[in-house]
Design an enzyme around this catalytic site. Structure first.
Site, PDB file in Angstrom:
ATOM      1  N   CYS A 109       0.877  -1.166   0.000  1.00  0.00           N
ATOM      2  CA  CYS A 109       0.000   0.000   0.000  1.00  0.00           C
ATOM      3  C   CYS A 109       0.912   1.212   0.000  1.00  0.00           C
ATOM      4  O   CYS A 109       1.554   1.510   1.008  1.00  0.00           O
ATOM      5  CB  CYS A 109      -0.916  -0.003   1.224  1.00  0.00           C
ATOM      6  SG  CYS A 109      -1.938   1.491   1.353  1.00  0.00           S
ATOM      7  N   GLU A 156      -3.675   1.260  -6.245  1.00  0.00           N
ATOM      8  CA  GLU A 156      -2.783   0.179  -6.634  1.00  0.00           C
ATOM      9  C   GLU A 156      -2.719   0.153  -8.156  1.00  0.00           C
ATOM     10  O   GLU A 156      -3.654   0.594  -8.830  1.00  0.00           O
ATOM     11  CB  GLU A 156      -3.265  -1.157  -6.081  1.00  0.00           C
ATOM     12  CG  GLU A 156      -2.194  -2.224  -6.041  1.00  0.00           C
ATOM     13  CD  GLU A 156      -0.923  -1.776  -5.354  1.00  0.00           C
ATOM     14  OE1 GLU A 156       0.025  -1.391  -6.081  1.00  0.00           O
ATOM     15  OE2 GLU A 156      -0.875  -1.780  -4.109  1.00  0.00           O
TER      16      GLU A 156
END
Length: 235
Positions: free
Chosen positions: A2, A106
């Site tokens: 992340c 992402e």
């Protein structure tokens, strides 16, 4: 991993979500659309009597580190190895935090490079990523408080995009994650307490989440506007 996330809500919405008295702290949050490592992020900790909201630098610097240079490489902590890594072991036992977000980015590899997605809850609400924090004392005696986001294996939604995702806690589990010691007043690293914490470190249900393709302007940390979260599908 992340490596970027968003928190686009207002200060008032943030305080309401975490049941924090708005008079207990001066406002510091503004809507953020592209939060990046080494920046200051909003975090919730428990001080032993109540929840507190503040800012931590994203990238963990252990209290025992010789210098803070390694923090930028420690933005994520793998849930499977928290107790194996010296930098994460004691924070996992004693210094857990919530990192509020309403989306994270992402990048999915494709034939033309990488397509960024903004992933969040279908209802668009704020969620809490499980985090750890620590405090490093500078040579001058100043405190540097930092944090890391815990990651886990991907759910079905994330699998085609990336092989990791942040641990997202359900609201009902947030108090347990922040609890400094079990209710039995035994030590915070009591085996039964640790097992309860480990059970929270699982992928969030895919059916409650959505992934929206967004513009590659999010690739640059210099861009922090609403354009970063706008869907490129037009829906």
């Amino acid at each position: 991993m992340c490596g970027r996330f968003t928190l686009t809500v207002t200060w008032e919405e943030l305080m309401t979500r975490y049941l924090i008295d708005p008079e207990s702290v001066s406002p510091f949050h503004v809507p953020r659309y592209n939060i990046a490592p080494t920046q200051m992020v909003t975090a919730i900790i428990h001080d032993g009597s109540t929840n507190r909201i503040g800012q931590l630098q994203w990238g963990l610097v252990p209290s025992w580190a010789k210098d803070p240079s390694g923090g930028a490489k420690m933005i994520n902590a793998r849930s499977e190895t928290l107790e194996d890594k010296p930098a994460y072991r004691m924070p996992f036992y004693r210094k857990r935090c919530l990192i509020p977000a309403d989306g994270f980015y992402e990048w999915q590899k494709n034939g033309n490079g990488k397509q960024p997605f903004r992933i969040g809850l279908k209802n668009g609400e704020i969620f809490s990523m499980a985090g750890l924090y620590d405090t490093w004392i500078t040579p001058g005696g100043e405190k540097l408080s930092t944090c890391t986001v815990i990651t886990t294996e991907p759910n079905r939604l994330m699998e085609p995009i990336h092989n990791r995702m942040p641990v997202i806690l359900r609201p009902a589990d947030e108090a347990l994650w922040l609890e400094r010691e079990p209710s039995s007043h035994t030590h915070g690293n009591h085996p039964s307490h640790l097992q309860s914490l480990k059970e929270l470190l699982r992928p969030y249900p895919a059916e409650e989440m959505q992934a929206v393709p967004v513009s590659t302007i999010v690739n640059s940390v210099k861009n922090d506007t609403e354009d970063c979260i706008r869907s490129i599908t037009g829906s």
